[in-house]
Design a protein around this motif. Sequence first.
Motif, PDB file in Angstrom:
ATOM      1  N   CYS A 210       0.865  -1.186   0.000  1.00 31.30           N
ATOM      2  CA  CYS A 210       0.000   0.000   0.000  1.00 31.30           C
ATOM      3  C   CYS A 210       0.898   1.230   0.000  1.00 31.30           C
ATOM      4  O   CYS A 210       1.634   1.462   0.976  1.00 31.30           O
TER       5      CYS A 210
ATOM      6  N   GLU B  38       4.480   6.745   3.817  1.00 37.24           N
ATOM      7  CA  GLU B  38       4.480   8.078   4.427  1.00 37.24           C
ATOM      8  C   GLU B  38       4.248   8.033   5.930  1.00 37.24           C
ATOM      9  O   GLU B  38       4.280   9.066   6.589  1.00 37.24           O
TER      10      GLU B  38
ATOM     11  N   SER C  57       0.514   4.327   0.478  1.00 38.09           N
ATOM     12  CA  SER C  57       0.352   5.341   1.525  1.00 38.09           C
ATOM     13  C   SER C  57       1.145   4.997   2.786  1.00 38.09           C
ATOM     14  O   SER C  57       1.462   5.879   3.584  1.00 38.09           O
TER      15      SER C  57
END
Length: 373
Positions: free
Chosen positions: A22, A27, A24
Amino acid sequence: MSNRICFEALDRTIRDILGDVCGSKRERNFGGVTVVLGGDFRQTLPVVPGSGKHETISASITNSYLWNSCIILKLTSNMRLSRFADTDEEKERTANFANWLLSVRNGAEHSVQISNSQEFEWIRIPESFLIDPGVDETKSTIDATYPDLKSMYMDASYLRQRAIVTPKNDAVNSLNESVLDLIPGNKHVYLSADSVDGSDNMSDDLRGIYPTEFLNNIGGGSLPCHRLILKVGAPVMILQNIDQPNGICNGTRAVVTALGRRIIQVKLITGISTNKHICIPRILFIHKTTAFPFVMRRRQFPVRLCYAMTINKSQGQSLDMVGLYLLEPIFSHGQLYVALSRTTSPNGLKILIVDQDDLYKGCTKNIVYREIF
């Protein structure tokens, strides 16, 4: 005690792994995984060889970009002390002792004006904890920590409950040899096989500058001694993770039960496998340090005598009797608190301080880097 670089490397690794699943997650700190850290900044901090105060503080996780994302939970009860207080009198004395430990830990104990240094203070130790050095400081400390040694030297529970702690390895080695001489039995001497790592890029000419005799003198840290002297009944500490699922790892203590030429047998006295007998072979240690331009190989048994141990090595241990041997004062943040707090009772703490002046009798150095808090 871990350097912040270790946590940051783990953070980037988990981000890379989970980021492929994933995007994301790249971050988020640790890829969004909850990580639980345990520690006390008032105890010993990350060890940075040859460093000073500011380098040590900089190596702490409090100076990492990860720290601002941490949720801090505080534990407030001293479980090591409270579980052994039964009567009201014992509870009161234990509470007073716990409060004194906190004042030492926080650098709030009343200081004695000996030095103007802002990096450390001198504090006076209560007289009830002091050992009279007598004629021989070493003998006085051994007698206070190991009473009835000659009749109890094979008793595993007796050995598990006590140890002498001191700041430096040289004092540890001297104390261990002195105690070993007091117990009966034949000495077995095991010499390590040392060499310069052949995979290193050193030329043969440069390798010849560092003869075997020089390599034999290298020691300290988690590296076992070149000359290991043992007797049956002697307590040892394991220096390498051998079998972590069964609790046979760095810091586990054991008692020697048999000594062979190529193998030794011990009975574990701490950890989850207490009373289990195991055989330990010689293993290969790879030692790399910025102090030398080479990588050293040492084949030796991964154990060290532990009648005495360094303060840093004692962190995490719980002992009924602690003999604190301060032939020299402590030298880094939190060391004094770590040494004093190993005991499970105020009755189990004895401290030897070599006094330089009668005016400052019973005074010792306490180093607390308040900036780390």
